[in-house]
Design an enzyme around this catalytic site. Sequence first.
Site, PDB file in Angstrom:
ATOM      1  N   ASP A  66       0.840  -1.199   0.000  1.00 21.37           N
ATOM      2  CA  ASP A  66       0.000   0.000   0.000  1.00 21.37           C
ATOM      3  C   ASP A  66       0.871   1.245   0.000  1.00 21.37           C
ATOM      4  O   ASP A  66       2.087   1.177   0.237  1.00 21.37           O
ATOM      5  CB  ASP A  66      -0.949  -0.009   1.211  1.00 21.37           C
ATOM      6  CG  ASP A  66      -0.210  -0.145   2.531  1.00 21.37           C
ATOM      7  OD1 ASP A  66       0.593   0.757   2.848  1.00 21.37           O
ATOM      8  OD2 ASP A  66      -0.422  -1.148   3.252  1.00 21.37           O
ATOM      9  N   GLU A 126      22.263 -22.337 -18.264  1.00 24.25           N
ATOM     10  CA  GLU A 126      21.357 -21.490 -17.468  1.00 24.25           C
ATOM     11  C   GLU A 126      22.132 -20.330 -16.835  1.00 24.25           C
ATOM     12  O   GLU A 126      21.647 -19.205 -16.774  1.00 24.25           O
ATOM     13  CB  GLU A 126      20.668 -22.322 -16.383  1.00 24.25           C
ATOM     14  CG  GLU A 126      19.610 -23.263 -16.945  1.00 24.25           C
ATOM     15  CD  GLU A 126      19.077 -24.238 -15.897  1.00 24.25           C
ATOM     16  OE1 GLU A 126      17.880 -24.539 -15.940  1.00 24.25           O
ATOM     17  OE2 GLU A 126      19.877 -24.723 -15.057  1.00 24.25           O
TER      18      GLU A 126
END
Length: 738
Positions: A535, A615
């Site tokens: 928030d 990777e």
Amino acid sequence: MAVLFREKEKLFVLETKDTVYQMMIGDYGVLKHLYYGKKVGDCNLSYLLQMYDRGFSGQIPEAGDRREFSMDTLPQEYPTYGIGDYRSEALRIIDGNGGYGADLRYQSHRIYSGKYNISGLPAMYAKENEADTLELTLRDQVTGLVVKLLYGIFRELDVITRAVRIVNEGTTEMTLEKAASTCLELPHSSLDMIRFHGKHAMEREWERLPVGHGNQSVGSVRGTSSHQHNPFVILCAKEATETYGDCYAMSFVYSGNFLAEAEVDQIGQTRMLMGIHPTQFSWKLEPGGAFETPEVVMSYSAEGFSKLSHTFHQAYRNHLCRGKYKLSSRPVLINNWEATYFQFDEEKLLQIAREAGSLGVELFVLDDGWFGKREDDTSGLGDWYVNESKIRGGIGKLAKSLNEIGMKFGIWFEPEAVSEDSDLYRAHPDWCLSIMNRKPNRSRYELILDLSREDVREYLFTSMCSVLDSANIEYIKWDMNRSLSDVWSARLPGNRQGEVFHRYVLGLYELLEKLIQRYPDILFEGCSGGGGRFDAGMLYYTPQIWCSDNTDAVERLSIQYGTSFGYPISAVGSHVSVCPNHQTRRTTPLHTRGVVAMAGSFGYELDVSQLSEDEKNEVRQQIRLYKKYQPLIYNGRYDRLSNPYEEKGYAAWQFTDEERTEVLVNYVLTRKHANENIYYLKLRDLEEKAYYQADGGEHIYTGAALMYAGLPMPRDKKEYEAVQIYLRRVSFYENDSD
Ligand code: GLA
């Protein structure tokens, strides 16, 4: 000045870049709302207010036989309960005689440059020449209740902030039962409400529903803003889209209980409210006492959601987030949570860190489990000293080893919680929230410390400082892993227990403020089981927040989509994790995980030492690209090019810099179909009369072609594969025949 008072007409005009807000002092000193929307030129909009006698809607005493003058139908700035307005109220107060009802009339006003202050609460800030304040004072003549409505008007941003200061200037005690931060009256009812609901590991799911007659609301009574509903809500026209139509948004700069309401009344007007949730809220106002509400940030866009989001992104990045990392780039981090959970020792951590460092990662974050007796989640919270059986030599030594290999060091805390199996709880069982004579509820084996108490905050501050002073710590993850319950404080008398929820949030803010003042160079990341407290209140202290415990790249598409409506991309903590994903067991390409995590503050959360050489090379490449794109991602304009709830086949989004020279297009195929369609992405807001070229591509596009004809996405992509295209503006052209 962005605020004007036209004395003769008793009219207040508040102007932002593209919007205007009008209200006036009406008959009998009643403050009437007139308009919020697109600018209308030099026009007094009081003609809009048509008042008629409506049955069962009574009059205030002074109105005599003017039966049309009813609080029940009048659009107001701050409606109160008890005096004949039967709609949802902004203010409900009980006076010294037990009477409900406050009749607020205009008393005075003040206009000044710069933005008002509210104390102890997060709020947007501005320089003197960036914002102006209107302070409107209303008074109830009978009780001496004074309500100051505060409006912060940003000159160059389409933002109006609101907060309310309520003062008891009477002689007897009053009790506040509801004190919303804002009220917005709209003269029509054909609106949709967009809200963002969710659950743990699936936050801010977009939902659009028509607003019908009666009261519709979302909110939280969990003590935090919550995974379940976000304190950001939009009301919009039925026909509104990303680029078209009226929309009104409210965002609460607060991290506790909230209520966002929309009510269509009997004559088709809509009232929108936002503020602290009135459940278990009651605040005693002694004579002379004052209460300040948290702030709500309002914005209006005549051009759909996209403009609204850009406003919030700019507003929060430039006028809410603070500190060293407010605008600067943030380090690419690796967090050990999904790599090890609680099973680690310093050797294992260093092994991950060394490997990560060699791939370009800059910050190592040590998550849960480094302190007290914490082998799993049943014990140890509250004992903020290192567990030397796991980290031999302590935090200082670990930080030093990390710094020696060129990595910064960060650490996890969950300050607000306590385990019953902890030294802290054994010493201070009364420090947690629990109702007298009842055993409190546990959640994840935790109880909640009563942050409304100063001694509790002092303990937390001192014990955290001793960790932070013992090592070179450059990042803190501030977690909070449960909802509040049993909210009762041993420090307050029985008739003030309705204050505890809010006092808890004030205590949290005070503690955070003290820490960020003492450690201005530490990067704080907020977290509450992922995005349970995502928030605007937390963004004032922590410029980034871990967006969700769900790291699945496909699920993140909708979580990050919802989050992007009200919060800047730089605020979104987002990590590449291992596959099969720990939350969904889904496998997605590493490339896709990178593309999705790049729409945020980027990092990794896996054991990189287990990756293959291919990777690892891909991770190196991702970090290189992220660092190249970071300014564009953080400062650029973010556009949603799809809605994952409506287009089922793909998700796409775009970043564009302010000068429209750089564009980053991102696409993920979310559902593979036989005999696949071709998806054309129509880009947004480029220079029409300019040529653009993709990195490594030969084709030259015009900006107009990219916007109006679109960019076809490759059809050979497999399910969950991603495409990332970086386009650069190469030149301008003069006219269409060139
Ligand atoms: C929460 C956080 C996770 C992790 C765990 C540790 O769930 O969201 O990222 O820190 O706590 O217990």
